[in-house]
Design an enzyme around this catalytic site. Structure first.
Site, mmCIF file in Angstrom:
data_model
loop_
_atom_site.group_PDB
_atom_site.id
_atom_site.type_symbol
_atom_site.label_atom_id
_atom_site.label_comp_id
_atom_site.label_asym_id
_atom_site.label_seq_id
_atom_site.Cartn_x
_atom_site.Cartn_y
_atom_site.Cartn_z
ATOM 1 C CE LYS A 9 1.663 5.404 -37.902
ATOM 2 N NZ LYS A 9 2.543 6.682 -38.362
ATOM 3 C CD GLU A 42 13.067 -6.090 -33.459
ATOM 4 O OE1 GLU A 42 14.067 -5.722 -33.170
ATOM 5 O OE2 GLU A 42 12.764 -7.494 -33.340
ATOM 6 C CB CYS A 96 17.535 0.614 -33.806
ATOM 7 S SG CYS A 96 17.904 -0.673 -35.060
ATOM 8 C CD GLU A 112 17.581 4.929 -29.409
ATOM 9 O OE1 GLU A 112 15.985 5.490 -29.044
ATOM 10 O OE2 GLU A 112 17.576 4.153 -30.199
HETATM 11 P P1 NAP Z 1 8.248 6.524 -32.604
HETATM 12 O O1 NAP Z 1 8.406 8.077 -32.676
HETATM 13 O O2 NAP Z 1 8.309 5.691 -31.765
HETATM 14 O O3 NAP Z 1 7.625 6.218 -34.111
HETATM 15 C C1 NAP Z 1 7.653 4.978 -34.686
HETATM 16 C C2 NAP Z 1 6.339 4.826 -35.470
HETATM 17 O O4 NAP Z 1 5.279 4.521 -34.257
HETATM 18 C C3 NAP Z 1 5.732 5.806 -36.359
HETATM 19 O O5 NAP Z 1 5.163 5.262 -37.258
HETATM 20 C C4 NAP Z 1 4.875 6.579 -35.419
HETATM 21 O O6 NAP Z 1 4.068 7.282 -36.137
HETATM 22 C C5 NAP Z 1 4.259 5.585 -34.682
HETATM 23 N N1 NAP Z 1 3.528 5.982 -33.448
HETATM 24 C C6 NAP Z 1 3.692 7.068 -32.808
HETATM 25 N N2 NAP Z 1 2.765 7.160 -31.573
HETATM 26 C C7 NAP Z 1 2.154 6.000 -31.921
HETATM 27 C C8 NAP Z 1 0.960 5.396 -30.993
HETATM 28 N N3 NAP Z 1 0.344 6.105 -29.970
HETATM 29 N N4 NAP Z 1 0.472 4.276 -31.351
HETATM 30 C C9 NAP Z 1 0.640 3.597 -32.764
HETATM 31 N N5 NAP Z 1 1.849 4.180 -33.228
HETATM 32 C C10 NAP Z 1 2.340 5.187 -33.005
HETATM 33 O O7 NAP Z 1 10.039 6.274 -33.036
HETATM 34 P P2 NAP Z 1 10.764 6.928 -34.442
HETATM 35 O O8 NAP Z 1 11.277 8.351 -33.947
HETATM 36 O O9 NAP Z 1 9.963 6.908 -35.671
HETATM 37 O O10 NAP Z 1 11.922 5.892 -34.581
HETATM 38 C C11 NAP Z 1 13.243 6.154 -33.858
HETATM 39 C C12 NAP Z 1 13.137 5.047 -33.085
HETATM 40 O O11 NAP Z 1 13.033 3.714 -33.474
HETATM 41 C C13 NAP Z 1 14.556 4.846 -32.132
HETATM 42 O O12 NAP Z 1 14.244 4.642 -30.651
HETATM 43 C C14 NAP Z 1 15.250 3.416 -32.717
HETATM 44 O O13 NAP Z 1 15.997 2.976 -31.885
HETATM 45 C C15 NAP Z 1 13.946 2.647 -33.022
HETATM 46 N N6 NAP Z 1 14.298 1.634 -34.113
HETATM 47 C C16 NAP Z 1 14.480 0.508 -33.567
HETATM 48 C C17 NAP Z 1 14.971 -0.509 -34.573
HETATM 49 C C18 NAP Z 1 15.036 -2.081 -34.233
HETATM 50 O O14 NAP Z 1 15.471 -2.953 -34.848
HETATM 51 N N7 NAP Z 1 15.069 -2.127 -32.966
HETATM 52 C C19 NAP Z 1 15.064 -0.230 -35.819
HETATM 53 C C20 NAP Z 1 14.727 1.027 -36.134
HETATM 54 C C21 NAP Z 1 14.415 2.099 -35.453
HETATM 55 P P3 NAP Z 1 4.377 8.964 -36.505
HETATM 56 O O15 NAP Z 1 5.720 9.148 -37.354
HETATM 57 O O16 NAP Z 1 3.063 9.282 -37.022
HETATM 58 O O17 NAP Z 1 4.600 9.602 -35.120
#
Ligand code: NAP
Length: 495
Positions: free
Chosen positions: A173, A248, A282, A382
């Site tokens: 997904k 992550e 991240c 963040e």
């Molecule tokens: P996000 O809003 O948490 O979304 C990540 C993924 O989760 C997307 O595919 C999103 O789908 C999905 N999602 C949302 N709500 C969900 C739910 N209730 N159940 C299951 N899946 C759900 O994060 P983002 O804004 O895409 O990414 C930014 C974040 O990722 C930042 O906090 C960054 O630090 C973190 N990140 C961490 C790493 C690491 O290696 N630690 C690497 C990259 C990014 P939708 O897009 O459809 O909402």
């Protein structure tokens, strides 16, 4: 366009719903994809379950699985330019940066191919000649892989490559904003001969399909990369069936500069640490923690150079960095900066979205917030944008300076990554040991290799990707005890 890949077929959403994907650099639609709902998620789970329980992939010899991963890497090398173009259209990221990501992704597939083939299990010497005792690994089962928008195919590769190498089946997904390279990967896997049902793709909103995927009793594992709040809700929804969870999450990463650092290198890398990919990384070095005696020298130069950074779209060769992912995300970054100023941070540069020809995209300039301290929200939360906060430390002895720097660097509920800059090797090692973050760079920022583990301490996550641990996440461990000379246990009386 039918963008759901379920049980080896490309399908539209059962509801017929679609979503327009826009390029954040221009706001223009680049593709229209199917918008999955719960029924599509359930169909994907069912396909992955059947492929795991009765399909050939889990028992395919490891060399064959590894060979398929290598073919994906070769294919990516051959189609590098086009796949990078798709990634840049979805994310707005510069094409040249997407090309670098493609090379990293190919290395990740090759790393897990090599690693899976080198694993042989363990034999235990029980001291009993008729007993064979060995520890083997097996796939976990059906994995749900949920990925973010900032490095769409790279984050996908960190999960898909080890999941396949270990013999699992999966449902991917991707972020609803950036589906195109996930679609490319499914097509490549299909054409390279992966059996139907092993890889399934559900493009759609996480809020809509996420809980169906993460709660299902037919799913054995969820591996998620994304924000902390989503991570918490995924962990809670996976708890009902006690499935394996790998997370992550975000980071608020300290970049510590001592006065005895190589100043040119430290300043130059401080800019890359935070402003690469407009801070949407991240592990971005979003907290500059600088020794007080060199504060002016360091911060004045960072501000001067931040103002020189040129914003532009993916194919603008003069641009140094691109837009934020969306208007929604831009609004969040603007709010974060407004709150920082309310809390007393001093704006040194940036802080206002640009007009002119950039107004059509979701651009935000490199921004430096000076005079920050641990009482402010901006130091802990963040922003996931190009915003650097500056804190200082001091001390009258070397020990006092290190204590102060380590205390500030650890004053965060995250623990993903951090860096220390000093020419004193002893100090560098002491600081690396004291900083509670999953990756520590000494006199560097950002590089990684697929052979080394990646992941966070504290609320930056659970588990590790890459390295050896990144494969073990997708494996169960089984102990097999074989008595080659069965005999009565003779424990209970016979009469
Ligand atoms: P996000 O809003 O948490 O979304 C990540 C993924 O989760 C997307 O595919 C999103 O789908 C999905 N999602 C949302 N709500 C969900 C739910 N209730 N159940 C299951 N899946 C759900 O994060 P983002 O804004 O895409 O990414 C930014 C974040 O990722 C930042 O906090 C960054 O630090 C973190 N990140 C961490 C790493 C690491 O290696 N630690 C690497 C990259 C990014 P939708 O897009 O459809 O909402």
């Amino acid at each position: 366009m039918s963008s759901l890949y379920i049980n080896g077929s490309w399908k539209p959403a059962a509801s017929g719903n679609t979503r327009d994907i826009t390029c954040p650099a221009t706001g223009e639609t680049v593709i229209t994809v199917s918008e999955a709902g719960k029924d599509d998620a359930l169909a994907a789970i069912s396909a992955a379950r059947t492929a795991f329980d009765s399909g050939p992939w889990p028992t395919t010899p490891t060399p064959e699985r590894a060979a398929l991963l290598r073919r994906i890497a070769d294919r990516l090398d051959a189609e590098r330019d086009e796949v990078a173009r798709l990634e840049s259209l979805d994310t707005g990221k510069r094409h040249v940066e997407s090309l670098i990501d493609m090379d990293d992704i190919a290395s990740v597939f090759r790393h897990f191919a090599d690693l899976a083939q080198s694993e042989a299990g363990r034999v235990i010497d029980t001291g009993m000649p008729t007993i064979s005792s060995r520890v083997v690994t097996e796939p976990v089962g059906v994995c749900v892989l949920i990925t973010p928008w900032n490095f769409p195919l790279l984050q996908t590769a960190w999960k898909v490559a080890p999941a396949l190498a270990a013999g699992n089946t999966f449902i991917l997904k991707p972020s609803e904003l950036t589906p195109q390279t996930a679609m490319w990967l499914m097509k490549a896997l299909e054409e390279e001969g992966l059996p139907a049902g092993v890889a399934n793709l559900v493009t759609g909103s996480g809020a809509e399909v996420g809980p169906t995927l993460t709660e299902s009793a037919d799913v054995d594992m969820v591996s998620f990369t994304g924000g902390l709040v989503t991570g918490r809700s995924i962990m809670a929804s996976a708890a009902g069936t006690v499935k394996r969870v790998a997370l992550e999450l975000g980071g608020k990463n300290p970049n510590v500069i001592f006065a005895d650092a190589n100043m040119e290198a430290a300043i130059d890398n401080a800019l890359t640490a935070i402003f690469l990919d407009s801070g949407q990384v991240c592990s971005a070095g979003a907290r500059l923690i600088v020794e007080e005696s060199i504060h002016d020298e360091v911060v004045d130069e960072i501000v001067r150079r931040a103002k020189l950074i040129r914003l532009g779209g993916p194919f603008d060769e003069k641009a140094n960095t691109g837009p934020l992912i969306s208007e929604e995300h831009l609004a969040k970054v603007e709010k974060y900066v407004a709150e920082a100023l309310e809390d007393g941070a001093k704006l040194r540069c940036g802080g206002e979205r640009p007009g002119g020809e950039l107004a059509a995209g979701s651009y935000y300039p490199p921004t430096v917030l000076d005079e920050c301290d641990g009482s402010m929200r901006c130091v802990h939360d963040e922003s996931f944008g190009p915003v650097l906060t500056v804190e200082t430390f001091s001390g009258s002895t070397d020990d006092e300076k290190e204590d102060a720097a380590a205390r500030i660097a650890n004053d965060t509920y995250y623990g993903l990554a951090g860096a220390v800059w000093t020419e004193n090797a002893g100090r560098a090692e002491r600081m690396a040991k004291r900083m509670r973050h999953g990756t520590i760079w000494i006199n560097d920022y950002h590089p990684y290799v697929p052979q080394a583990e990646w992941g966070g301490m504290k609320q930056s996550g659970i588990g590790r990707e890459l390295g050896e641990a990144g494969l073990h996440e997708y494996q169960e461990t089984k102990h097999i005890w074989h008595n080659t000379a069965p005999a009565e246990a003779d424990w209970f009386p016979k009469n």
